[in-house]
Design a protein around this motif. Structure first.
Motif, PDB file in Angstrom:
ATOM      1  N   GLY A  92       0.742  -1.309   0.184  1.00  0.00           N
ATOM      2  CA  GLY A  92      -0.081   0.089   0.080  1.00  0.00           C
ATOM      3  C   GLY A  92       0.756   1.395   0.041  1.00  0.00           C
ATOM      4  N   ARG A  93      -0.048   2.322   0.303  1.00  0.00           N
ATOM      5  CA  ARG A  93       0.673   3.819   0.405  1.00  0.00           C
ATOM      6  C   ARG A  93       0.386   4.670   1.541  1.00  0.00           C
ATOM      7  N   LYS A  94       1.273   5.372   1.890  1.00  0.00           N
ATOM      8  CA  LYS A  94       0.749   6.325   3.058  1.00  0.00           C
ATOM      9  C   LYS A  94       0.691   7.705   2.408  1.00  0.00           C
ATOM     10  N   ILE A  95      -0.028   8.510   3.248  1.00  0.00           N
ATOM     11  CA  ILE A  95       0.084   9.854   2.662  1.00  0.00           C
ATOM     12  C   ILE A  95       0.118  10.722   3.870  1.00  0.00           C
ATOM     13  N   ALA A 115      -7.961  10.334  -2.537  1.00  0.00           N
ATOM     14  CA  ALA A 115      -8.250  11.111  -3.961  1.00  0.00           C
ATOM     15  C   ALA A 115      -7.043  11.780  -4.480  1.00  0.00           C
ATOM     16  N   TRP A 116      -6.289  12.605  -3.514  1.00  0.00           N
ATOM     17  CA  TRP A 116      -5.224  13.433  -3.593  1.00  0.00           C
ATOM     18  C   TRP A 116      -4.175  12.397  -4.444  1.00  0.00           C
ATOM     19  N   LEU A 117      -3.820  11.429  -3.628  1.00  0.00           N
ATOM     20  CA  LEU A 117      -3.103  10.540  -3.965  1.00  0.00           C
ATOM     21  C   LEU A 117      -3.037   9.753  -5.400  1.00  0.00           C
ATOM     22  N   LEU A 156      -2.849   4.588   3.845  1.00  0.00           N
ATOM     23  CA  LEU A 156      -3.220   5.221   4.892  1.00  0.00           C
ATOM     24  C   LEU A 156      -3.515   6.643   4.712  1.00  0.00           C
ATOM     25  N   ALA A 157      -4.605   7.028   5.143  1.00  0.00           N
ATOM     26  CA  ALA A 157      -5.071   8.488   4.599  1.00  0.00           C
ATOM     27  C   ALA A 157      -4.271   9.924   5.073  1.00  0.00           C
ATOM     28  N   GLY A 175       4.327   8.121   0.749  1.00  0.00           N
ATOM     29  CA  GLY A 175       5.283   7.019   0.813  1.00  0.00           C
ATOM     30  C   GLY A 175       4.959   5.682   0.442  1.00  0.00           C
ATOM     31  N   VAL A 176       5.795   4.564   0.564  1.00  0.00           N
ATOM     32  CA  VAL A 176       5.343   3.243   0.264  1.00  0.00           C
ATOM     33  C   VAL A 176       5.381   2.393   1.509  1.00  0.00           C
ATOM     34  N   MET A 177       4.475   1.297   1.503  1.00  0.00           N
ATOM     35  CA  MET A 177       4.208   0.538   2.429  1.00  0.00           C
ATOM     36  C   MET A 177       4.727  -0.929   1.833  1.00  0.00           C
TER      37      MET A 177
END
Length: 261
Positions: A59-62, A210-212, A230-231, A81-83
């Motif tokens: 996943g990703r983190k914002i 949505a931004w991501l 992660l929002a 970032g990257v998870m």
């Protein structure tokens, strides 16, 4: 802009810093001309090195999506970032304090996707339709670059300071609750340290997702079904010390606990 050799060298330094739990000098102190695009290129190169070592992206983190976090860091735009698979643990986890540097905790909601999410023009409703469920999560911040004086360029290159995610509580369909009004109380050693509402993330936590999606589209990437997003934190980062016990109460969405030893 940085050269490809410089980008690869910094990525190698960050990989070494992660392995040895040390800090490197700020990128912007050495390369004042470095841009945000350079920092994402460094992050991407570092991620490729982790993939080559056998890890898997989950996943990703914002980051920096709330006024509280922007004020705390002095940085006024979001990042991501990257998870990886080895960074996700579940409530009740016992974490090695010395596996991280400058350890802090943030309070977030995690979106688990059931469908791909592609920019540009992604909306909150697009995110809600693509989400299987939302679940409470704590982000453990971890630094590989010196904190003092760091800019958005340093933060992004440092994988947006992501260290680990503790996930727990009650998985909830996105339309089953008003996500803006989800609240949390963060305790350290039975003392309440932070409180907040998820609306602190861009007025709706799905807005960060949505931004991501739109930002990744600019880099030729997308959010995929099954990924955890992660929002962004809706509290300030809370510093953690060895032997601290952390509890975060999300009300009807449940509770997360972890301990650092």
């Amino acid at each position: 802009m940085l050269t490809q050799d410089q980008i690869e060298q910094i990525a190698a330094e960050l990989e070494q810093a992660e392995r040895t739990h040390t800090l490197i000098e700020r990128i912007t102190a050495r390369y004042p001309e470095a841009t945000v695009e350079d920092s994402y290129a460094i992050q991407d190169m570092w991620s490729r090195r982790r993939l080559a070592a056998g890890h898997r992206i989950v996943g990703r983190k914002i980051g920096l999506t709330s006024k509280a976090m922007q004020d705390a860091t002095g940085i006024t735009e979001p990042d991501y970032g990257v998870m990886f698979d080895d960074t996700v643990v579940h409530t009740g986890a016992v974490l090695d304090f010395h596996a991280f540097t400058n350890v802090r905790i943030e309070v977030e909601l995690a979106f688990v996707l059931k469908a791909d999410l592609v920019g540009p023009g992604c909306t909150i409703m697009d995110v809600m339709r693509a989400t299987e469920y939302v679940v409470p999560a704590l982000e453990v911040l971890n630094s590989h670059i010196q904190l003092e004086g760091r800019t958005i360029v340093d933060t992004i290159a440092d994988n947006a300071a992501y260290g680990a995610m503790v996930i727990g509580g009650t998985p909830t369909p996105p339309h089953a609750v008003d996500l803006r009004r989800v609240g949390a109380m963060l305790y350290r050693n039975e003392i309440i340290e932070e409180t907040g509402l998820a609306a602190g993330v861009l007025n709706h936590p799905a807005a960060g997702v949505a931004w991501l999606a739109d930002k990744l589209h600019q880099h030729g990437q997308r959010l995929g079904a099954g990924q955890i997003i992660l929002a962004g934190s809706f509290t300030r980062p809370m510093w953690v010390e060895r032997n601290d016990t952390i509890v975060c109460d999300y009300g009807e969405m449940g509770t997360i606990t972890c301990r650092f030893v």
